[in-house]
Scaffold this active site. Structure first.
Site, PDB file in Angstrom:
ATOM      1  N   ASP A  11      -2.543   0.110   0.343  1.00  0.00           N
ATOM      2  CA  ASP A  11      -1.302  -0.268  -0.340  1.00  0.00           C
ATOM      3  C   ASP A  11      -0.539  -1.161   0.621  1.00  0.00           C
ATOM      4  OD1 ASP A  11      -1.752   1.301  -2.620  1.00  0.00           O
ATOM      5  OD2 ASP A  11      -1.002   3.089  -1.621  1.00  0.00           O
ATOM      6  N   ASP A 130      -2.156   4.499 -14.093  1.00  0.00           N
ATOM      7  CA  ASP A 130      -1.446   5.597 -13.435  1.00  0.00           C
ATOM      8  C   ASP A 130      -1.125   6.622 -14.518  1.00  0.00           C
ATOM      9  OD1 ASP A 130      -1.463   4.179 -11.024  1.00  0.00           O
ATOM     10  OD2 ASP A 130       0.417   3.160 -11.511  1.00  0.00           O
TER      11      ASP A 130
END
Length: 252
Positions: A11, A130
């Site tokens: 990330d 997600d």
């Protein structure tokens, strides 16, 4: 027998790798290019980079990172975050990425998946989802905007829609398990793996090699993704792979 893949995830925020818990409390975890090189050497099958500061400034930084990483890597890598249109895909793929991952933008405008698949081929398009368990409806709901916004999509319905539109792979993150290191959400992973004919990458919750094994045996995933356990050297890709081999999982 299909080879299962181990994929470290980076990330990236403002040019640095960060890691949080349930999408919050971000901590610095290092330089993306250095980490990418380490993971390539250690035997990662692929890498995933998610630009989580996907502003215009973040995008410029990310293109630089992608170019630097592409120059050093021999393994395929996927880049996501802030990819809102076909031109964004072109920019990232030209910079050296092998695949692009779309998430929020695809939910807001599903044609984006179709456009990308038609232009670059399904093998380049990863649909990142997600998902979080919803007690009220007893289903998993899809979230957007970095996990901040709940949608009306039930997870398998959205996965099927994405594949119908041309996504060649699903990157499935359990928001409930993310960063908790207590194992993947096998119910969620299995649900989606059984619903679509394309590979599913399990993400969110890896704490050790056993969790990775269970992603394949219980969750029926095609690949397992992890971040903090690799970044903070709690285990190595090599250790995970030798553990998986012991249990008869086919890894490279």
């Amino acid at each position: 027998m299909i080879t299962k893949r181990i994929i470290p995830c980076l990330d990236v925020k403002e040019g640095r790798v960060v890691k949080g818990i349930q999408f919050l409390e971000l901590k610095d975890a290092g330089d993306p290019v250095e980490l990418a090189e380490v993971y390539d050497r250690e035997g990662a099958d692929e890498l995933v980079f998610l630009d989580i500061s996907a502003s215009h400034e973040g995008r410029k930084t990310m293109v630089d990172v992608v170019e630097q990483v592409a120059a050093k890597l021999a393994i395929p890598f996927t880049v996501g975050g802030g990819i809102n249109q076909l031109s964004d895909m072109k920019t990232i793929l030209r910079a050296g990425a092998d695949k692009v991952s779309v998430n929020t933008a695809a939910v807001l405008r599903p044609e984006l998946i179709t456009e990308g698949a038609e232009f670059f081929g399904s093998q380049c398009i990863v649909l990142a989802i997600d998902a979080k368990y919803d007690k009220e409806s007893d289903t998993y709901k899809v979230y957007t905007h970095g996990g901040r916004k709940k949608t009306d999509w039930e997870v398998t319905a959205w996965a099927k829609e994405g594949v119908k539109r041309g996504a060649g792979e699903i990157l499935l993150t359990s928001m409930d398990s993310d960063g908790e290191k207590k194992g993947f959400d096998h119910t969620l992973t299995k649900l989606v793996s059984e619903a679509v004919p394309v590979p599913v990458i399990a993400s969110g919750g890896a704490g050790n090699a056993q969790h990775m094994l269970e992603a394949f045996t219980k969750g029926e995933a095609d690949a397992a993704l992890a971040a903090s356990i690799f970044h903070y050297k709690e285990t190595s890709i090599k250790e995970v792979k030798s553990y998986l081999k012991e249990y008869g999982v086919n890894v490279r």
